[in-house]
Motif scaffolding. Structure first.
Motif, PDB file in Angstrom:
ATOM      1  N   UNK A  94       4.503  48.724  92.445  1.00 34.33           N
ATOM      2  CA  UNK A  94       4.525  47.326  92.017  1.00 34.33           C
ATOM      3  C   UNK A  94       4.547  46.453  93.264  1.00 34.33           C
ATOM      4  N   UNK A  95       3.549  45.614  93.425  1.00 31.41           N
ATOM      5  CA  UNK A  95       3.464  44.739  94.587  1.00 31.41           C
ATOM      6  C   UNK A  95       3.751  43.307  94.171  1.00 31.41           C
ATOM      7  N   UNK A  96       4.687  42.685  94.876  1.00 28.56           N
ATOM      8  CA  UNK A  96       5.149  41.347  94.524  1.00 28.56           C
ATOM      9  C   UNK A  96       5.009  40.373  95.694  1.00 28.56           C
ATOM     10  N   UNK A  97       4.942  39.103  95.358  1.00 22.64           N
ATOM     11  CA  UNK A  97       5.150  38.008  96.294  1.00 22.64           C
ATOM     12  C   UNK A  97       6.532  37.458  95.962  1.00 22.64           C
ATOM     13  N   UNK A  98       7.473  37.592  96.908  1.00 24.90           N
ATOM     14  CA  UNK A  98       8.879  37.284  96.650  1.00 24.90           C
ATOM     15  C   UNK A  98       9.319  36.058  97.438  1.00 24.90           C
ATOM     16  N   UNK A  99      10.081  35.192  96.760  1.00 26.19           N
ATOM     17  CA  UNK A  99      10.616  33.978  97.383  1.00 26.19           C
ATOM     18  C   UNK A  99      12.131  33.948  97.186  1.00 26.19           C
ATOM     19  N   UNK A 126       0.146  43.181  91.736  1.00 23.81           N
ATOM     20  CA  UNK A 126      -0.585  44.364  91.280  1.00 23.81           C
ATOM     21  C   UNK A 126       0.415  45.419  90.843  1.00 23.81           C
ATOM     22  N   UNK A 127      -0.011  46.288  89.918  1.00 24.63           N
ATOM     23  CA  UNK A 127       0.820  47.393  89.451  1.00 24.63           C
ATOM     24  C   UNK A 127      -0.094  48.563  89.099  1.00 24.63           C
ATOM     25  N   UNK A 128       0.259  49.742  89.590  1.00 24.72           N
ATOM     26  CA  UNK A 128      -0.558  50.929  89.328  1.00 24.72           C
ATOM     27  C   UNK A 128       0.333  52.154  89.229  1.00 24.72           C
ATOM     28  N   UNK A 129      -0.226  53.222  88.643  1.00 31.96           N
ATOM     29  CA  UNK A 129       0.478  54.500  88.587  1.00 31.96           C
ATOM     30  C   UNK A 129      -0.424  55.556  89.224  1.00 31.96           C
ATOM     31  N   UNK A 136      -1.681  49.286  85.663  1.00 33.45           N
ATOM     32  CA  UNK A 136      -0.694  49.109  84.595  1.00 33.45           C
ATOM     33  C   UNK A 136      -0.079  47.705  84.619  1.00 33.45           C
ATOM     34  N   UNK A 137      -0.698  46.783  85.325  1.00 25.87           N
ATOM     35  CA  UNK A 137      -0.175  45.419  85.400  1.00 25.87           C
ATOM     36  C   UNK A 137       0.010  44.771  84.027  1.00 25.87           C
ATOM     37  N   UNK A 138      -0.882  45.021  83.044  1.00 24.28           N
ATOM     38  CA  UNK A 138      -0.676  44.398  81.726  1.00 24.28           C
ATOM     39  C   UNK A 138       0.627  44.805  81.038  1.00 24.28           C
ATOM     40  N   UNK A 139       1.251  45.903  81.472  1.00 29.70           N
ATOM     41  CA  UNK A 139       2.483  46.372  80.841  1.00 29.70           C
ATOM     42  C   UNK A 139       3.745  45.786  81.477  1.00 29.70           C
ATOM     43  N   UNK A 140       3.564  44.972  82.517  1.00 33.28           N
ATOM     44  CA  UNK A 140       4.713  44.411  83.221  1.00 33.28           C
ATOM     45  C   UNK A 140       4.692  42.887  83.169  1.00 33.28           C
ATOM     46  N   UNK A 141       5.887  42.294  83.138  1.00 33.73           N
ATOM     47  CA  UNK A 141       6.001  40.844  83.205  1.00 33.73           C
ATOM     48  C   UNK A 141       5.555  40.354  84.576  1.00 33.73           C
ATOM     49  N   UNK A 142       4.942  39.191  84.618  1.00 36.32           N
ATOM     50  CA  UNK A 142       4.392  38.694  85.872  1.00 36.32           C
ATOM     51  C   UNK A 142       5.437  38.055  86.784  1.00 36.32           C
ATOM     52  N   UNK A 143       6.625  37.735  86.246  1.00 36.55           N
ATOM     53  CA  UNK A 143       7.675  37.111  87.050  1.00 36.55           C
ATOM     54  C   UNK A 143       8.958  37.931  86.935  1.00 36.55           C
TER      55      UNK A 143
END
Length: 198
Positions: A94-99, A126-129, A136-143
Motif C-alpha cells: 500500500x503506497x500512501x502520500x502522508x501528511x 496504489x495498492x497491489x498484492x 487491489x486499490x478498489x478494496x481499500x479506502x482512499x483516506x
C-alpha cells in the motif's frame, strides 16, 4: 472520515496563518527512511511486517526555543506480508502520500533532542498484492488517518544545516478496508529516518 480530513485541513490553515504573524525561525527539511509496516485486525492472523521506505520534505516553525510546529509531505510504503487473497497467501503493498501535523518539543541542554506528536492523514496512491500481481486499490479506502509519534536528535553540520536521526511510529485509527464486514483493519508503522534541515 470527511470530518477528520476537514478538521486537519482547517488546523493546517490556522497554523499557516499563525506562521505569518509569529516571529521565529522556520526550517525546511528532507528525509528518507526505512519502514516496517503491518496492520492490526482481530480477524487477521497472517499479518507479518513488510519492509518499505519513506521519503519526503518538511517545514518546521519555532514558536520558542522548546516548541515548534512541523508538517511533512511523505511518500510512505505500507502494507503487510503473509496475508490472504482469496485462498492464496500473498503480500500487500500500500503506497500512501502522508501528511503529519506535529507539535515538536525540543529538550536537552542544547535543545537538539526532540519529541513530536500529532495526527496524520494519508491518501492511498496504489495498492497491489504479490501472489497474482493484482491491483487491489478498489478494496481499500482512499483516506487513512491516525496518530504519529517520534523522537530524534539533530547534529549541526554547518551554520544553518543540521543532520537528524528520528525514530517514528504511526498508529491508524480508521478502517483501511472498504465495505469491511469483519473487524476493522488499521495501519501500523515503525520507521527510522535520516535527513537534513536547513
Amino acid at each position: 472520515m470527511r470530518k477528520i480530513l476537514t478538521t486537519l485541513l482547517i488546523t493546517a490553515g490556522f497554523c499557516t496563518a499563525a506562521f505569518s504573524q509569529t516571529k521565529g525561525t522556520t526550517e525546511f527539511g528532507i528525509n528518507v527512511g526505512y519502514n516496517g509496516a503491518t496492520v492490526t485486525a482481530g480477524n487477521l492472523t497472517n499479518t507479518d511486517y513488510k519492509s518499505g521506505f519513506n521519503a519526503g520534505v518538511s517545514v518546521e516553525h519555532y514558536f520558542s526555543e522548546s516548541w515548534s510546529f512541523k508538517t511533512k509531505l511523505l511518500y510512505d510504503q505500507k502494507g503487510w506480508d503473509n496475508g490472504f487473497y482469496g485462498t492464496k497467501t500473498t503480500n500487500y503493498s500500500l503506497n500512501y502520500l502522508t501528511v503529519p501535523l506535529l507539535a515538536n518539543w525540543h529538550f536537552g541542554r542544547t535543545k537538539n533532542w526532540f519529541l513530536n506528536f500529532g495526527p496524520y492523514v494519508s491518501f492511498l496512491l496504489a495498492a497491489s498484492e504479490s501472489a497474482g500481481g493484482q491491483d487491489v486499490k478498489p478494496y481499500f479506502n482512499t483516506v487513512d488517518g491516525g496518530l504519529d509519534l517520534g523522537i530524534g536528535i539533530k547534529f549541526p553540520v554547518a551554520e544553518k544545516t543540521k543532520f537528524f536521526i528520528e525514530l517514528n511510529g504511526q498508529g491508524g485509527v480508521t478502517d483501511i478496508g472498504k465495505n469491511n464486514s469483519g473487524s476493522s483493519i488499521k495501519n501500523s508503522l515503525s520507521s527510522i529516518n535520516i535527513g537534513l534541515t536547513f
